[in-house]
Write a protein that holds these residues in place. Sequence first.
Motif, PDB file in Angstrom:
ATOM      1  N   VAL A   1       0.797  -1.223   0.000  1.00 48.71           N
ATOM      2  CA  VAL A   1       0.000   0.000   0.000  1.00 48.71           C
ATOM      3  C   VAL A   1       0.826   1.267   0.000  1.00 48.71           C
ATOM      4  O   VAL A   1       0.300   2.342  -0.200  1.00 48.71           O
ATOM      5  CB  VAL A   1      -0.953   0.042   1.223  1.00 48.71           C
ATOM      6  N   LEU A   2       2.146   1.150   0.194  1.00 48.21           N
ATOM      7  CA  LEU A   2       2.934   2.352   0.370  1.00 48.21           C
ATOM      8  C   LEU A   2       3.896   2.658  -0.767  1.00 48.21           C
ATOM      9  O   LEU A   2       4.610   3.634  -0.719  1.00 48.21           O
ATOM     10  CB  LEU A   2       3.736   2.246   1.676  1.00 48.21           C
ATOM     11  N   VAL A   3       3.914   1.832  -1.804  1.00 44.50           N
ATOM     12  CA  VAL A   3       4.870   2.077  -2.873  1.00 44.50           C
ATOM     13  C   VAL A   3       4.419   3.227  -3.750  1.00 44.50           C
ATOM     14  O   VAL A   3       3.236   3.560  -3.811  1.00 44.50           O
ATOM     15  CB  VAL A   3       5.057   0.814  -3.747  1.00 44.50           C
ATOM     16  N   PRO A   4       5.353   3.907  -4.479  1.00 41.89           N
ATOM     17  CA  PRO A   4       4.983   4.996  -5.361  1.00 41.89           C
ATOM     18  C   PRO A   4       4.048   4.530  -6.468  1.00 41.89           C
ATOM     19  O   PRO A   4       4.069   3.372  -6.880  1.00 41.89           O
ATOM     20  CB  PRO A   4       6.323   5.454  -5.944  1.00 41.89           C
ATOM     21  N   THR A   5       3.239   5.439  -6.991  1.00 37.93           N
ATOM     22  CA  THR A   5       2.311   5.104  -8.061  1.00 37.93           C
ATOM     23  C   THR A   5       2.958   5.168  -9.417  1.00 37.93           C
ATOM     24  O   THR A   5       2.403   4.701 -10.395  1.00 37.93           O
ATOM     25  CB  THR A   5       1.105   6.064  -8.041  1.00 37.93           C
ATOM     26  N   GLY A   6       4.143   5.777  -9.546  1.00 31.50           N
ATOM     27  CA  GLY A   6       4.805   5.881 -10.835  1.00 31.50           C
ATOM     28  C   GLY A   6       6.029   6.739 -10.738  1.00 31.50           C
ATOM     29  O   GLY A   6       6.419   7.170  -9.664  1.00 31.50           O
ATOM     30  N   GLU A   7       6.655   7.013 -11.871  1.00 30.78           N
ATOM     31  CA  GLU A   7       7.849   7.830 -11.894  1.00 30.78           C
ATOM     32  C   GLU A   7       7.646   9.000 -12.840  1.00 30.78           C
ATOM     33  O   GLU A   7       6.963   8.907 -13.842  1.00 30.78           O
ATOM     34  CB  GLU A   7       9.062   7.003 -12.336  1.00 30.78           C
ATOM     35  N   ILE A   8       8.275  10.132 -12.500  1.00 32.81           N
ATOM     36  CA  ILE A   8       8.210  11.328 -13.323  1.00 32.81           C
ATOM     37  C   ILE A   8       9.622  11.789 -13.571  1.00 32.81           C
ATOM     38  O   ILE A   8      10.424  11.864 -12.641  1.00 32.81           O
ATOM     39  CB  ILE A   8       7.416  12.449 -12.637  1.00 32.81           C
ATOM     40  N   THR A   9       9.965  12.090 -14.790  1.00 34.94           N
ATOM     41  CA  THR A   9      11.297  12.612 -15.072  1.00 34.94           C
ATOM     42  C   THR A   9      11.316  14.108 -14.921  1.00 34.94           C
ATOM     43  O   THR A   9      10.295  14.785 -15.055  1.00 34.94           O
ATOM     44  CB  THR A   9      11.713  12.246 -16.500  1.00 34.94           C
ATOM     45  N   GLY A  10      12.510  14.643 -14.657  1.00 37.93           N
ATOM     46  CA  GLY A  10      12.643  16.071 -14.421  1.00 37.93           C
ATOM     47  C   GLY A  10      12.223  16.913 -15.595  1.00 37.93           C
ATOM     48  O   GLY A  10      11.825  18.073 -15.436  1.00 37.93           O
ATOM     49  N   SER A  11      12.281  16.370 -16.828  1.00 40.95           N
ATOM     50  CA  SER A  11      11.938  17.163 -17.998  1.00 40.95           C
ATOM     51  C   SER A  11      10.456  17.428 -18.110  1.00 40.95           C
ATOM     52  O   SER A  11      10.026  18.258 -18.907  1.00 40.95           O
ATOM     53  CB  SER A  11      12.429  16.437 -19.264  1.00 40.95           C
ATOM     54  N   GLU A  12       9.643  16.734 -17.337  1.00 42.40           N
ATOM     55  CA  GLU A  12       8.202  16.860 -17.481  1.00 42.40           C
ATOM     56  C   GLU A  12       7.606  17.954 -16.611  1.00 42.40           C
ATOM     57  O   GLU A  12       6.421  18.235 -16.708  1.00 42.40           O
ATOM     58  CB  GLU A  12       7.536  15.516 -17.131  1.00 42.40           C
ATOM     59  N   MET A  13       8.396  18.581 -15.766  1.00 40.42           N
ATOM     60  CA  MET A  13       7.818  19.583 -14.883  1.00 40.42           C
ATOM     61  C   MET A  13       8.893  20.549 -14.423  1.00 40.42           C
ATOM     62  O   MET A  13      10.066  20.223 -14.383  1.00 40.42           O
ATOM     63  CB  MET A  13       7.163  18.911 -13.677  1.00 40.42           C
ATOM     64  N   THR A  14       8.451  21.758 -14.090  1.00 38.40           N
ATOM     65  CA  THR A  14       9.329  22.763 -13.515  1.00 38.40           C
ATOM     66  C   THR A  14       8.811  23.111 -12.133  1.00 38.40           C
ATOM     67  O   THR A  14       7.712  23.646 -11.993  1.00 38.40           O
ATOM     68  CB  THR A  14       9.381  24.029 -14.387  1.00 38.40           C
ATOM     69  N   LEU A  15       9.590  22.777 -11.126  1.00 39.30           N
ATOM     70  CA  LEU A  15       9.204  23.007  -9.735  1.00 39.30           C
ATOM     71  C   LEU A  15      10.160  24.026  -9.153  1.00 39.30           C
ATOM     72  O   LEU A  15      11.368  23.812  -9.139  1.00 39.30           O
ATOM     73  CB  LEU A  15       9.260  21.695  -8.950  1.00 39.30           C
ATOM     74  N   VAL A  16       9.635  25.142  -8.679  1.00 37.45           N
ATOM     75  CA  VAL A  16      10.506  26.261  -8.302  1.00 37.45           C
ATOM     76  C   VAL A  16      10.524  26.547  -6.805  1.00 37.45           C
ATOM     77  O   VAL A  16      11.304  27.384  -6.342  1.00 37.45           O
ATOM     78  CB  VAL A  16      10.111  27.545  -9.064  1.00 37.45           C
ATOM     79  N   CYS A  17       9.678  25.876  -6.035  1.00 35.24           N
ATOM     80  CA  CYS A  17       9.658  26.079  -4.585  1.00 35.24           C
ATOM     81  C   CYS A  17       9.200  24.789  -3.928  1.00 35.24           C
ATOM     82  O   CYS A  17       8.709  23.871  -4.597  1.00 35.24           O
ATOM     83  CB  CYS A  17       8.742  27.249  -4.193  1.00 35.24           C
TER      84      CYS A  17
ATOM     85  N   LYS B   1       5.523  19.747  -3.027  1.00 32.68           N
ATOM     86  CA  LYS B   1       4.449  19.139  -2.232  1.00 32.68           C
ATOM     87  C   LYS B   1       3.241  18.808  -3.108  1.00 32.68           C
ATOM     88  O   LYS B   1       2.695  17.697  -3.042  1.00 32.68           O
ATOM     89  CB  LYS B   1       4.030  20.080  -1.099  1.00 32.68           C
ATOM     90  N   ALA B   2       2.833  19.755  -3.938  1.00 31.08           N
ATOM     91  CA  ALA B   2       1.667  19.542  -4.792  1.00 31.08           C
ATOM     92  C   ALA B   2       1.900  18.398  -5.774  1.00 31.08           C
ATOM     93  O   ALA B   2       1.006  17.568  -6.003  1.00 31.08           O
ATOM     94  CB  ALA B   2       1.326  20.831  -5.540  1.00 31.08           C
ATOM     95  N   GLN B   3       3.103  18.338  -6.345  1.00 27.77           N
ATOM     96  CA  GLN B   3       3.407  17.273  -7.299  1.00 27.77           C
ATOM     97  C   GLN B   3       3.522  15.923  -6.602  1.00 27.77           C
ATOM     98  O   GLN B   3       3.071  14.904  -7.129  1.00 27.77           O
ATOM     99  CB  GLN B   3       4.703  17.585  -8.041  1.00 27.77           C
ATOM    100  N   ALA B   4       4.110  15.909  -5.419  1.00 26.70           N
ATOM    101  CA  ALA B   4       4.254  14.648  -4.685  1.00 26.70           C
ATOM    102  C   ALA B   4       2.895  14.056  -4.330  1.00 26.70           C
ATOM    103  O   ALA B   4       2.701  12.834  -4.391  1.00 26.70           O
ATOM    104  CB  ALA B   4       5.078  14.870  -3.426  1.00 26.70           C
ATOM    105  N   GLN B   5       1.934  14.896  -3.991  1.00 26.91           N
ATOM    106  CA  GLN B   5       0.599  14.393  -3.660  1.00 26.91           C
ATOM    107  C   GLN B   5      -0.034  13.708  -4.865  1.00 26.91           C
ATOM    108  O   GLN B   5      -0.731  12.696  -4.720  1.00 26.91           O
ATOM    109  CB  GLN B   5      -0.301  15.521  -3.158  1.00 26.91           C
ATOM    110  N   LYS B   6       0.218  14.237  -6.057  1.00 32.58           N
ATOM    111  CA  LYS B   6      -0.302  13.610  -7.273  1.00 32.58           C
ATOM    112  C   LYS B   6       0.402  12.288  -7.551  1.00 32.58           C
ATOM    113  O   LYS B   6      -0.180  11.358  -8.098  1.00 32.58           O
ATOM    114  CB  LYS B   6      -0.110  14.543  -8.464  1.00 32.58           C
ATOM    115  N   GLN B   7       1.644  12.205  -7.150  1.00 33.78           N
ATOM    116  CA  GLN B   7       2.483  11.067  -7.493  1.00 33.78           C
ATOM    117  C   GLN B   7       2.262   9.864  -6.579  1.00 33.78           C
ATOM    118  O   GLN B   7       2.393   8.724  -7.016  1.00 33.78           O
ATOM    119  CB  GLN B   7       3.959  11.493  -7.438  1.00 33.78           C
ATOM    120  N   LEU B   8       1.935  10.115  -5.325  1.00 34.47           N
ATOM    121  CA  LEU B   8       1.838   9.041  -4.343  1.00 34.47           C
ATOM    122  C   LEU B   8       0.404   8.537  -4.212  1.00 34.47           C
ATOM    123  O   LEU B   8      -0.562   9.277  -4.437  1.00 34.47           O
ATOM    124  CB  LEU B   8       2.330   9.527  -2.978  1.00 34.47           C
TER     125      LEU B   8
END
Length: 384
Positions: A20-36, A41-48
Amino acid sequence: MNAVSNPSVYSIFTAVSLTVLVPTGEITGSEMTLVCLADFKAQAQKQLSKTSWDFVEGEADDGITYNDNMAAFKRIRLRPRYLRDVSNVDTRTTIQGQEIDAPICISPTAFHSIAWPDGEKSTARAAQEANICYVIGSYSSYTLEDIVAAAPRGFHWFQLYVQPDWDINKQMVQRVEALGFKALVITVDVPILGNRRGNKRNELNLEANIKLKDLRSPGEKNCTLSALSSLPSTSFCWKDLSLLQRITRLPIILKGILTKEDAELALKHNVQGIIVSNHGGRQLDEVLASIDALREVVAAVKGKIEVYMDGGVRTGNDVLKALALGARCIFLGRPILWGLACKGEHGVKEVLNILKTELHTCMTLSGCRSVSEISPDLIQFSRL
């Protein structure tokens, strides 16, 4: 490698918690720009998965302390000084005599493989590159040997939950000494787990489901040390610190101190440091925000030992405020897991670099050319 396909890498999970605790998938750095950090936090919630997210973000009871950890920083205003030569601003400092590139280090948090398959190995590599301290937790997804091997030049402290069996404590201490750890961090605020409603709703019973696998060192066939219990001793108290001091020469740091009374007792018992912390609001709810408790603890120790803090740090301004109130450095918990969930090792590097860059910026804009120039004169408490 998928986290579930190789359960042997896990130090703690049972089969139940793994699923129940494993990640739902992987995202590469080229797919998003995170500046703070808020972006992470917002992206991690979508990912987990929801269960994973609730575990990472989970707070005790109504989350009063969890929320106040962040809100308390916003009650502090800055008093910058201008017309100073800020052409060269230096974020370096030292903790326990060892230099780090920024006063931004990594708190012990459990189960990094819930966010990224390489878990603590990725975290250790990122910390090593950033030249900061990583406090490796007792409940890690990989063995200590694996984590240290991933970052052999890293600056590591070890977080110990003191066990009722002192033979186990002694063997753990000897093991981390042999691996080159530089300090022991004793978490004092978990005689039992806090009332974490999210875990209950998700039927994630940590006390029943979490255990450590065989703690033998690689190649060691016979060892009386089989496993740590899921929680530390409920009888561990001040007088027992002398037992630890007899079996190690490593500096002892107490994590979870919130009052001047306990800070004074820490001094009396000859520890080398304090991490002001309320466990990210996960243990006893409605206690002081860490940044508010920091002032009381710093005043009590009168500069005789180093004081650090964790809880609620989300911006470089927050780091500056903590240092101005007497923290030697801050430690990050949840944001490290956000970084892992988004981009693994590279995500942790980005989180650390963002915070360091923000600190450098606000030091420059406040007229502080070095960490030593950050003082209480820099801040004012808002009436709001």
